[in-house]
Design an enzyme around this catalytic site. Structure first.
Site, PDB file in Angstrom:
ATOM      1  N   GLU A  96     -61.722   8.222  25.788  1.00 52.23           N
ATOM      2  CA  GLU A  96     -63.153   8.005  25.531  1.00 52.23           C
ATOM      3  C   GLU A  96     -63.469   8.152  24.051  1.00 52.23           C
ATOM      4  OE1 GLU A  96     -65.492  10.550  28.235  1.00 52.23           O
ATOM      5  OE2 GLU A  96     -63.805  10.357  29.594  1.00 52.23           O
ATOM      6  N   SER A 134     -68.405  12.972  -7.040  1.00 47.74           N
ATOM      7  CA  SER A 134     -67.594  12.342  -5.990  1.00 47.74           C
ATOM      8  C   SER A 134     -66.290  13.099  -5.776  1.00 47.74           C
ATOM      9  CB  SER A 134     -67.297  10.884  -6.360  1.00 47.74           C
ATOM     10  OG  SER A 134     -66.564  10.815  -7.567  1.00 47.74           O
ATOM     11  N   HIS A 186     -63.439 -11.002  35.128  1.00 48.06           N
ATOM     12  CA  HIS A 186     -64.784 -10.517  35.493  1.00 48.06           C
ATOM     13  C   HIS A 186     -64.716  -9.157  36.200  1.00 48.06           C
ATOM     14  CE1 HIS A 186     -66.058 -14.724  34.785  1.00 48.06           C
ATOM     15  NE2 HIS A 186     -64.956 -15.025  35.461  1.00 48.06           N
ATOM     16  N   LYS A 239     -65.371   4.924  -1.315  1.00 49.26           N
ATOM     17  CA  LYS A 239     -64.319   5.821  -0.835  1.00 49.26           C
ATOM     18  C   LYS A 239     -64.690   6.532   0.450  1.00 49.26           C
ATOM     19  CE  LYS A 239     -63.445   6.385  -5.511  1.00 49.26           C
ATOM     20  NZ  LYS A 239     -64.748   5.725  -5.577  1.00 49.26           N
ATOM     21  N   LYS A 271     -62.538  18.371  37.910  1.00 55.85           N
ATOM     22  CA  LYS A 271     -62.463  17.302  36.918  1.00 55.85           C
ATOM     23  C   LYS A 271     -61.219  17.292  36.057  1.00 55.85           C
ATOM     24  CE  LYS A 271     -66.216  15.395  35.623  1.00 55.85           C
ATOM     25  NZ  LYS A 271     -66.628  14.009  35.704  1.00 55.85           N
ATOM     26  N   SER A 316     -63.793  20.215  33.090  1.00 56.99           N
ATOM     27  CA  SER A 316     -65.233  20.369  32.939  1.00 56.99           C
ATOM     28  C   SER A 316     -65.548  21.854  32.948  1.00 56.99           C
ATOM     29  CB  SER A 316     -65.937  19.688  34.099  1.00 56.99           C
ATOM     30  OG  SER A 316     -67.228  20.225  34.270  1.00 56.99           O
TER      31      SER A 316
END
Ligand code: ARG
Length: 458
Positions: free
Chosen positions: A290, A23, A156, A325, A283, A277
């Site tokens: 995100e 570990s 909504h 961990k 873009k 992009s």
């Protein structure tokens, strides 16, 4: 290399078993906690006469040397050691000879690892709260800047009532305040010392657990030794608090993604937090928002992983617990990085207040205020609601908005309408009249900002 625990067995293990068992790649980050914990342990052993005072001093000096050499880069962690505890003890013995072998008296790796984790996690709670404070202050500053910027409030995802952008941002400040409280609370329960629980049953040596606890800044000790070595609630609490916080960051991120779309165009992110992009030249993508939204799933996964690992474990320590961990550290790293990016992203975000206002004007979001106007003139709310709905329908049919109807058209529906109807449905007035506590008026939002800032400065 033969293991330090060779004795009952040869200590010679299969190399793949070593890989599974190791570990150190994960727990090496706790080297400082491990070493300072060991120093306190050596001091306690000396103070209690379990080892001599000189031996205690030698051990402490040796440990200090290892810490200094690790920090300066003179000493590298040997990744072939089983875990960080074994590495430090091996190094100490290599440096000090037989005295080094006395450090592990009245101690087990079971209470040692629990100690290291608690020390590491209490610091992480503090760091998380600090970073949250930074984000919350940033939200307050932005809310102040945009406290009179009118935008549509949604339910909504349909335009509902006019609010201000400042009001909207303060909603997130409130969520994050609760998150900070959760981390502060989690720290309180984390800050109890398990050292001295030993393997599981305590010890026959005349130890002083409270001496060690006090020296390491703990508020108290774990009062049952079986529980002390088996409890990972404090990890689960951090993971739960982090999951809820990430859910909040994710909702904010989702809004940032929506708001920066062409369709909304409510905000413009600084170039530093967007990408282009590789194929579409037009873009400007809100990748960071995100990703924060995306990383939320990862933190939930860490919580689920540890809950699942722990659920069937009999008391006391089981090696399964070594898996704690990886989940916890992944969640800490992810959550802290997300906070680090979210804060400057919000600080540099620019609101396109004209677009927000235009969107607010188009959605009949003053229809409630139209109904309230009639109610104040004596009409029962349900009747007023229906009449206002009819006027909205008429506007939709005719491609108009409520502000554009003439007084005659209003009066054709009810004699109660007067010239002052136009003021009542004016968006700025609609916002300004919502003075109820927690509401959207400038005064109400100012109060919210003040209250959050006052708590932050405590
Ligand atoms: N690396 C171990 C862990 O993280 C340390 C404790 C080992 N204890 C034991 N009984 N083998 O859990």
């Amino acid at each position: 290399m033969a293991k330090m625990w060779a004795g009952r067995t040869s200590g010679v293990t299969d190399s793949l078993a070593d890989e599974l068992n190791s570990s150190i790649g994960v727990d090496c980050r706790m080297y400082k906690e491990d070493i300072t914990g060991s120093m306190a342990h050596a001091a306690m052993l000396g103070a209690q006469g379990i080892i001599t005072a000189e031996e205690a001093d030698t051990l402490i000096g040796g440990l200090e040397g290892i810490l200094a050499d690790l920090e300066s880069g003179k000493l590298e962690i040997d990744m072939s050691a089983e875990d960080i505890h074994m590495f430090v003890e091996q190094e100490l013995t290599a440096r000090l000879g037989d005295v080094g072998k006395k450090l592990h008296t009245a101690r087990s790796r079971n209470d040692q690892v629990a100690l290291d984790m608690r020390m590491y996690m209490r610091t992480t709670c503090d760091t998380t709260v600090e970073k949250l404070r930074g984000l919350i202050s940033t939200l307050c500053a932005k809310a102040e800047e945009y406290k009179s910027a009118i935008m549509p409030g949604y339910t909504h995802l349909q335009r509902a009532q006019p609010i201000t952008f400042g009001h909207h941002l303060m909603a997130y400040a409130m969520m994050l305040m609760r998150d900070a409280e959760r981390f502060i609370d989690c720290r309180r329960r984390t800050n109890r010392s398990p050292i001295g629980c030993c393997a599981l049953a305590g010890t026959t040596y005349n130890t002083d657990r409270r001496f060690e606890a006090a020296r390491l800044g703990f508020d108290g000790i774990c009062e049952n030794s079986l529980d002390g070595v088996s409890d990972r609630d404090f990890c689960l609490e951090y993971l739960s608090a982090a999951s809820i916080m990430m859910m909040h960051l994710s909702r904010l991120s989702e809004e940032i993604v929506l708001w920066s779309s062409w369709e909304f165009s409510f905000v413009e992110l600084d170039d530093a937090y967007t990408t282009g992009s590789s194929i579409m030249p037009q873009k400007k993508n809100s990748d960071m928002a995100e990703l924060i939204r995306g990383k939320t799933g990862r933190v939930y996964g860490d919580l689920m992983a540890l809950l699942t690992t722990l659920k069937g474990l009999p008391l006391a320590y089981n090696k399964d617990m070594q898996e704690d961990k990886e989940s916890v550290f992944d969640a800490c790293d992810t959550a802290l990085l997300c906070l680090d990016v979210m804060t400057p992203m919000i600080a540099t975000m620019r609101a396109r207040t004209e677009n927000m206002k235009r969107a607010a004007q188009k959605g009949f979001i003053n229809a409630t205020d139209l109904a309230d106007y009639l109610v104040k003139k004596g009409m029962p709310f349900r009747t007023a609601y229906k009449l206002s709905g009819g006027l909205v329908a008429k506007c939709i049919r005719e491609g108009r908005v409520l502000e554009e109807l003439s007084l005659e058209e209003y009066r054709a529906e009810s004699e109660l309408f007067d010239e002052d109807v136009f003021e009542a449905i004016d968006l700025a007035v609609c916002v300004e009249k919502r003075i109820s506590e927690g509401g959207t008026s400038v005064a109400s939002v100012e109060k919210q900002i003040e209250s959050v800032k006052a708590t932050l400065s405590l």
